[in-house]
Design an enzyme around this catalytic site. Sequence first.
Site, mmCIF file in Angstrom:
data_model
loop_
_atom_site.group_PDB
_atom_site.id
_atom_site.type_symbol
_atom_site.label_atom_id
_atom_site.label_comp_id
_atom_site.label_asym_id
_atom_site.label_seq_id
_atom_site.Cartn_x
_atom_site.Cartn_y
_atom_site.Cartn_z
ATOM 1 N N HIS A 1 0.200 4.747 2.369
ATOM 2 C CA HIS A 1 -0.146 4.445 3.761
ATOM 3 C C HIS A 1 -1.641 4.469 4.056
ATOM 4 O O HIS A 1 -2.070 4.849 5.141
ATOM 5 C CB HIS A 1 0.587 5.395 4.723
ATOM 6 C CG HIS A 1 0.838 4.773 6.069
ATOM 7 N ND1 HIS A 1 1.303 5.479 7.153
ATOM 8 C CD2 HIS A 1 0.690 3.485 6.500
ATOM 9 C CE1 HIS A 1 1.432 4.685 8.198
ATOM 10 N NE2 HIS A 1 1.073 3.461 7.827
ATOM 11 N N CYS B 1 0.096 9.486 10.827
ATOM 12 C CA CYS B 1 0.177 9.380 9.368
ATOM 13 C C CYS B 1 -1.116 8.965 8.671
ATOM 14 O O CYS B 1 -1.660 9.688 7.844
ATOM 15 C CB CYS B 1 1.266 8.383 8.988
ATOM 16 S SG CYS B 1 2.753 8.443 9.987
#
Length: 551
Positions: A129, A73
């Site tokens: 993120h 990610c």
Amino acid sequence: MYLIKVSQFCLVLVGVASWCNAEKKPNIVMIVADDVGWNDVGFHGSNQINTPNIDALGLNGIYFDRYYAQQSCTPSRSALLTGRYPIRLGYQGLPINPGENRSISHDFWTLPKALKGLGYMNHLVGKWHLGSASKNFTPQAYGYDSHYGYLDGFVSYFDHDIQSDGHLGKDMYSDHQPLTNTTGEYFTDMVTRRSIEVIKNHPQEKPLHLVISHLAAHTGKSTGDMDGVLEVASDEYNDKKYGYIPDKIRRMYAEIVERMDTSIGDVVEALDRKGILDNTIIVFFSDNGAPTNGFFKNRGSNFPFRGIKLSLFEGGVRVPAVVYSSKFKNKGRIYKNLFHITDWAPTLYSAAGGDASKLGLDGANQWTNLVYDSKLVKRDEILLNIDEVEGYSGLIKGRYKLINSTFGDGDETFNNYTGEVSVNRPYNVRKVLMSKTNRALGNCKTLNQEKLLLALRKKMTMPNCRPNVDTLKCPGECLFDLKEDPCESKDISKKLPRVTENLRNRLQIFNDERKPQLNRPVDPNSNPQHCNGFWYPWMDEDGCWFDSHQI
């Protein structure tokens, strides 16, 4: 790295420049799926999961064949934001944990900041993120005008909380304001509603850049720091709808992916209602391969490839992707050129009228190729990653790929074959042709379109190239010929020593340029108990806010 015929470039560049000057800047909508595998979309031959709206985008635009993201990610999102390999940023390692003080230096160019300079309004809906220790490292600090969603790696679909280092806290924000009234709402529905609001309220005189970063199909509610479970919005994953799928968890996964696909159709319809669809570039891709097993396993499928999320084998980094624009001269085609997630920054910046040629990005501007179906820019190399902490790296050069060791010291969970899916029902062509996306793009059910879709899908369905017996181990170097062996079943490093040495030398050059990883332990001061149960920018004195008041 990129081969260009100068005479052709000049001719085509004139055409692109005149188009940029003559017309309004295109709107840009980027839709990012989380942990969705190669074999989890209909256009790659999957008969288990319906993705009619995603399939329709490619049918009216372009399907990518050799599209690569990063292995997980945070590295993928850093590459998307900056157009640079994660090794330039120190972001090549494991994803950021909640409460970890890690951020991207503001010295780096970012796509939203650059687009803002061209007059764009930028919005991020969903996952960030990339760091949140301070508000100076949240989305608005990197060029977004607004952010609605969560700051860390994932949240539960209904409660919107996440666990880290033994601490459980909520992570749901509108800009810097914690949202306390969203518990019980399904996150995919929240993403859809917010995205439609952004489109509906966007001023016509300004170009729009909207990034829709889905939670789907990551696992949701945390049952531990390295595990999670899937959550569905209804019982539609039951035997009646998905009974043909033997694995109950994969039935839930199928429902989550299909609900995301429905969301995409709703967004395309909203663009059409706004009257801006014809001047909008729409991009869809997954941030990495599916974690069929291992950490946060979701039963996604990367069939027939080897490896899963966190691996540098094809299953971990080669992902589904499509792009749509009304400007494409030839639509409904397969793009065979290598394309990396870093390429979106210069490609979309160019589409918006910018010039990224002197920015020193790792991404290649492939906009001309996409528009004119040309081979003007040929990307022949991709650095997959160099992780000096975990001790593995990978590089693609032309048809060859060199892997130097593997994630988890060869743990078969991450590096072997998983997620084999049998063909057990017919592909629903009608759903694609009658989808909201296909209808919004002005197409109806025609025999020619049906024939084109089936022909393209046949070409994109990867045959099972897995070996009957898997004996391959890569404790050191492995070289693969991806053209002849896309399933990476045979190490040919000893057969082609000069090719192996060439790729090894290229990896060493990148390694010499690598910035050390910035990974850090969780800061105990980030404990959400200090902010009414919310993860928050704990490094700021005014980091905890409720109803516009500092706590």
